[in-house]
Design an enzyme around this catalytic site. Structure first.
Site, PDB file in Angstrom:
ATOM      1  N   HIS A  51      38.814  45.637  37.030  1.00 20.92           N
ATOM      2  CA  HIS A  51      38.324  46.495  35.436  1.00 20.92           C
ATOM      3  C   HIS A  51      37.200  46.248  35.174  1.00 20.92           C
ATOM      4  O   HIS A  51      36.922  44.553  34.989  1.00 20.92           O
ATOM      5  CB  HIS A  51      39.935  46.411  35.339  1.00 20.92           C
ATOM      6  CG  HIS A  51      40.027  45.294  34.373  1.00 20.92           C
ATOM      7  ND1 HIS A  51      39.344  44.908  33.236  1.00 20.92           N
ATOM      8  CD2 HIS A  51      40.493  44.440  34.038  1.00 20.92           C
ATOM      9  CE1 HIS A  51      39.437  44.097  32.638  1.00 20.92           C
ATOM     10  NE2 HIS A  51      41.014  43.354  33.174  1.00 20.92           N
ATOM     11  N   ASP A  52      36.105  46.882  34.857  1.00 22.47           N
ATOM     12  CA  ASP A  52      35.646  46.808  34.356  1.00 22.47           C
ATOM     13  C   ASP A  52      34.242  46.242  34.781  1.00 22.47           C
ATOM     14  O   ASP A  52      33.605  45.490  33.840  1.00 22.47           O
ATOM     15  CB  ASP A  52      35.935  46.569  32.537  1.00 22.47           C
ATOM     16  CG  ASP A  52      36.367  47.250  32.018  1.00 22.47           C
ATOM     17  OD1 ASP A  52      36.862  48.839  31.190  1.00 22.47           O
ATOM     18  OD2 ASP A  52      37.579  46.150  31.612  1.00 22.47           O
ATOM     19  N   GLY A  84      37.708  40.736  35.450  1.00 23.12           N
ATOM     20  CA  GLY A  84      37.401  41.663  35.067  1.00 23.12           C
ATOM     21  C   GLY A  84      35.996  41.035  34.711  1.00 23.12           C
ATOM     22  O   GLY A  84      36.176  40.322  34.138  1.00 23.12           O
TER      23      GLY A  84
END
Length: 265
Positions: free
Chosen positions: A121-122, A139
């Site tokens: 994520h991100d 992440g």
């Protein structure tokens, strides 16, 4: 109409151009937007607020735009965006962003994600990047244009990989990776003698094991380099040709002689 297999499940609201091909057993969520000429081979899951550019090809058992692996995530409508002409092979996972991390996971165009690679994520991946088999981005990772992350390598969260960098296989990157660099873990592979127990279980005779043991002593315990050890094996253990006791030594010698990259000793 786009080519959608009857077993695929496409939610109301998904935007799929007529030039796309959706294969068997794919699942597409209501907030997914595909560009022209995308192909989902089969068993692909597209979820969340996900946008793909044109010409992307996604192979079976891949999940893109899925919820992040973050315990703080509470279902916020975060996003995932991919560019054009990416190839995403089997079992790849790409998580959408988190509210605390900017809300977006992104990848540019012309990338190759090999089997079982993961973009957390991100994270943000540039153009022309390669993630080899089982490469993993935690992440909040940034991978700049034309970088390569080798097989079974991992990049720690919040790290940055510079453009044109090459991370060798099996490397754990816990700091930023310099652009243009070749960065790799030190490799100290070593052959710890012969696999005696396994060979006994496969029916190797005591005489065959003795001959192999002698060959391995020349390879590993002597002060000879590999070429000289090979010559000595041939001169001493195979001087009269290979018989039933030395047939495996002959194969060992042929294996060493045919190696182009050298052998692990």
């Amino acid at each position: 109409m786009s080519r959608i297999h009857p077993t695929a499940i496409v939610a109301d609201g998904a935007k799929i151009p007529a030039s796309c091909s959706i294969g068997p057993y794919c699942t597409i969520g209501p907030n997914v937007v595909l560009g022209e000429e995308c192909e989902l081979v089969s068993h692909v899951v597209l979820d969340g607020h996900l946008t793909l550019g044109r010409g992307n090809r996604i192979f079976p058992f891949t999940s893109v735009g899925i919820a992040p692996q973050d315990l703080k995530y509470a279902g916020e409508p975060t996003r995932c965006e991919l560019g054009d002409n990416n190839t995403i092979r089997e079992c790849v996972t790409i998580s959408r962003g988190t509210a605390g991390g900017g809300g977006l996971t992104s990848m540019g165009s012309g990338c190759l994600l090999m089997v079982s690679s993961h973009i957390g994520h991100d994270s943000h991946v540039g153009n022309g990047c390669i993630l080899a088999n089982a490469a993993t981005l935690a992440g909040h990772v940034v991978v700049e244009d034309y970088a390569v992350v080798g097989a079974f390598s991992a990049v720690h969260q919040f790290c940055r990989v510079g453009r044109y960098a090459y991370i060798g296989g099996g490397t754990m990157a816990t700091q930023d990776v310099l652009p243009y660099s070749l960065t790799s873990i030190e490799r100290n592979n070593h052959a710890y003698g012969m696999n005696k127990v396994g060979l006994e279980r496969r029916g190797f005779t005591p005489a065959q094991l003795k001959a192999l043991h002698q060959a391995y002593r020349l390879l590993q315990a002597s002060k000879l380099n590999t070429s000289d050890a090979l010559a000595t094996i041939r001169a001493t253990l195979l001087a009269d040709g290979a018989d039933g006791d030395t047939e495996h030594v002959a194969y060992l010698a042929e294996f060493i002689a045919a190696s182009h990259r050298g052998v692990i000793k």
